[in-house]
Design a protein around this motif. Structure first.
Motif, mmCIF file in Angstrom:
data_model
loop_
_atom_site.group_PDB
_atom_site.id
_atom_site.type_symbol
_atom_site.label_atom_id
_atom_site.label_comp_id
_atom_site.label_asym_id
_atom_site.label_seq_id
_atom_site.Cartn_x
_atom_site.Cartn_y
_atom_site.Cartn_z
ATOM 1 N N GLU A 251 20.984 59.979 -27.112
ATOM 2 C CA GLU A 251 20.267 58.956 -26.345
ATOM 3 C C GLU A 251 18.831 58.845 -26.853
ATOM 4 O O GLU A 251 18.223 59.845 -27.271
ATOM 5 N N ASN B 93 22.049 71.386 -15.727
ATOM 6 C CA ASN B 93 22.132 69.970 -15.404
ATOM 7 C C ASN B 93 22.040 69.778 -13.892
ATOM 8 O O ASN B 93 22.095 70.741 -13.123
ATOM 9 N N ASN C 291 21.390 55.922 -19.434
ATOM 10 C CA ASN C 291 21.926 56.861 -20.430
ATOM 11 C C ASN C 291 23.017 57.760 -19.872
ATOM 12 O O ASN C 291 23.296 58.807 -20.447
ATOM 13 N N SER D 141 26.393 59.263 -22.024
ATOM 14 C CA SER D 141 26.144 60.028 -23.256
ATOM 15 C C SER D 141 27.440 60.598 -23.831
ATOM 16 O O SER D 141 28.185 61.288 -23.135
ATOM 17 N N TYR E 16 16.283 61.950 -27.851
ATOM 18 C CA TYR E 16 15.658 62.860 -26.897
ATOM 19 C C TYR E 16 15.556 64.262 -27.490
ATOM 20 O O TYR E 16 16.422 64.701 -28.259
ATOM 21 N N SER F 84 16.986 56.957 -16.991
ATOM 22 C CA SER F 84 18.079 57.820 -16.538
ATOM 23 C C SER F 84 19.284 57.010 -16.076
ATOM 24 O O SER F 84 20.420 57.472 -16.153
ATOM 25 N N ILE G 116 16.254 67.788 -26.565
ATOM 26 C CA ILE G 116 17.035 68.470 -25.529
ATOM 27 C C ILE G 116 17.070 69.968 -25.816
ATOM 28 O O ILE G 116 16.974 70.408 -26.963
ATOM 29 N N THR H 133 14.700 58.044 -26.565
ATOM 30 C CA THR H 133 13.664 58.461 -25.624
ATOM 31 C C THR H 133 13.198 57.328 -24.724
ATOM 32 O O THR H 133 12.551 57.568 -23.704
ATOM 33 N N TYR I 70 24.785 65.726 -21.164
ATOM 34 C CA TYR I 70 23.564 65.046 -20.740
ATOM 35 C C TYR I 70 22.623 64.775 -21.918
ATOM 36 O O TYR I 70 22.294 65.688 -22.678
ATOM 37 N N PHE I 71 22.223 63.510 -22.077
ATOM 38 C CA PHE I 71 21.171 63.054 -22.993
ATOM 39 C C PHE I 71 21.531 63.145 -24.471
ATOM 40 O O PHE I 71 20.676 62.871 -25.322
#
Length: 429
Positions: A281, A98, A290, A293, A91, A287, A93, A283, A277-278
């Motif tokens: 992970e 968040n 993942n 993380s 991803y 949601s 990011i 693409t 978050y993410f």
């Protein structure tokens, strides 16, 4: 939409109707959920009773993070010829907030020596909708059978059962439980997070600093009578004593064993989700797929045996909390067990008139064999600090650096790493 608004209005009404109860209203033998609960472990055990009828205490917690993390890997591209999607592409990011998380706690004094606790996640990373996390009944007296029934035994004994997190190890007392993050001096939890909400029964014996506990569970997160299982057993033994006004020492050892389960969620049971978050992970992940993380899941779905040792020492404002964990297990397709080890150490210094400031660091390492045959090592270093603006409001900041080693080139985690900062604001009452 209409149903959601009705639910939100009902929850708001409950908070408004019970807000005064949520401030200082005490219920015997339950830990406070503000700064006073920092470095608290098992709920207290005493013989003092303030019970004068059924009472309900409504509390809650809220947490919000601002994340500034970056990540990278060196995995071989894995492009789906039909969709053109590279499953090993990370991803993109950036720096942003968040999803805010929220809990609601209900504590009830049901009878003299009998309490109920229930926690609901109003919003979490994995489930933006509300759902019950778990709860338990705690019995410190048997007066509901007969006045002073087994009084000499119950003076040192606690009985606890329900569908909630089990008391394996001490690390779960310092972890962030969705929005309830006031006891965690950092933002993230341990790499290998021994946490799951299971049906359980526990019996405690505590006397002169000695702690003994035995428990039983079926090892399952989601309950159903349509599948068979075997009992899981666990135990804890330890010592916790305030030796003088400056020095407190605690040392515990815990063991957990499940011989067979249709779905073992012991290291895979945090439905709220990781704080990072993410990171790492791909693409293509949804949601709902993942939310772990940055965590390390050993994939023990059928059997596991785990041992955790936790030392805790606090001298004045300086404290150390350590974790050593050894675990073995297997999933359904394996015939041999795999082994994992985890080490973690936290050094915290608290200062200020009420120890309302702190700085500290944590090092965490996990080594183990994946079901795919990879011998992996993951290291994480955290450096951070916090400020209790009031006993109910905590703001904290941390720098995190995590590296992955031993993953195959076809794995998205091959030569992976992430680092950066996370800011978090927490309210708990």
């Amino acid at each position: 939409m209409k149903t959601t608004l009705i639910k939100a209005g009902f929850i708001a009404a409950l908070f408004l109707a019970n807000f005064t109860n949520a401030q200082e209203f005490p219920i015997d033998n339950l830990n406070p959920r503000d700064q006073r609960g920092v470095n608290a472990f098992e709920n207290p055990k005493d013989s003092i009773s303030t019970f004068d009828g059924l009472k309900v205490r409504l509390g809650g917690a809220f947490a919000l993070q601002f994340q500034g993390l970056q990540h990278e890997n060196n995995a071989t591209p894995a492009v789906n010829s039909a969709t053109g999607v590279n499953a090993n592409q990370l991803y993109t990011i950036g720096n942003n907030f968040n999803l805010a998380t929220a809990n609601m706690d209900i504590d009830v004094a049901l009878y003299d020596g009998v309490n109920l606790h229930l926690r609901t996640f109003l919003s979490s990373r994995h489930h933006p909708e509300s759902y019950v996390k778990g709860g338990y009944l705690q019995i410190n007296k048997l007066d509901f059978i007969k006045k002073d029934f087994l009084k000499d035994v119950m003076k040192y004994t606690t009985i606890k059962f329900g569908h909630d997190e089990i008391n394996y190890g001490d690390a779960h007392f310092r972890r962030s439980d969705n929005a309830y993050a006031i006891n965690n001096p950092f933002v993230g939890n341990l790499l290998m997070d021994a946490y799951a909400t299971l049906v359980f029964g526990e019996v405690y014996y505590r006397r002169d600093g000695f702690i003994g506990m035995v428990g039983v569970t079926n090892g399952k997160l989601n309950q159903t009578a349509t599948s068979k299982t075997s009992p899981g057993v666990y135990a804890k033994i330890g010592y916790d004593k305030q030796l003088n006004t400056d020095l407190r020492v605690r040392l515990t050892g815990s063991v957990y064993n499940t011989a067979r389960s249709q779905r073992l969620d012991f290291y895979d049971g945090d439905r709220a989700g990781s704080r990072y978050y993410f990171v790492m992970e791909n693409t293509a992940a949804t949601s709902s797929a993942n939310f772990k993380s940055g965590q390390v899941v050993p994939d023990f779905k059928n059997k596991t045996t785990s041992l955790m040792i936790n030392p805790f020492v606090k001298y004045q404002g300086l404290e150390f909390f350590g974790t050593f964990e050894s675990a073995s297990g297997r999933n359904f397709t394996e015939t041999e067990r795999r082994s994992w080890t985890q080490f973690a150490g936290e050094l915290i210094y608290r200062f200020g008139n009420t120890e309302n400031f702190y700085i500290g660091g944590r090092y965490n390492q996990v080594n183990g064999e994946m079901a795919t045959g990879e011998d992996i090592k993951v290291d994480r270093f955290n450096l951070g600090g916090g400020w209790f603006m009031t006993k109910n409001i905590l703001v904290k900041a941390e720098y995190v650096n995590q590296k992955y080693d031993g993953y195959k080139p076809t794995n998205i985690l091959h030569e992976g790493k992430f680092n950066g900062y996370v800011l978090e604001a927490v309210i708990a009452f």
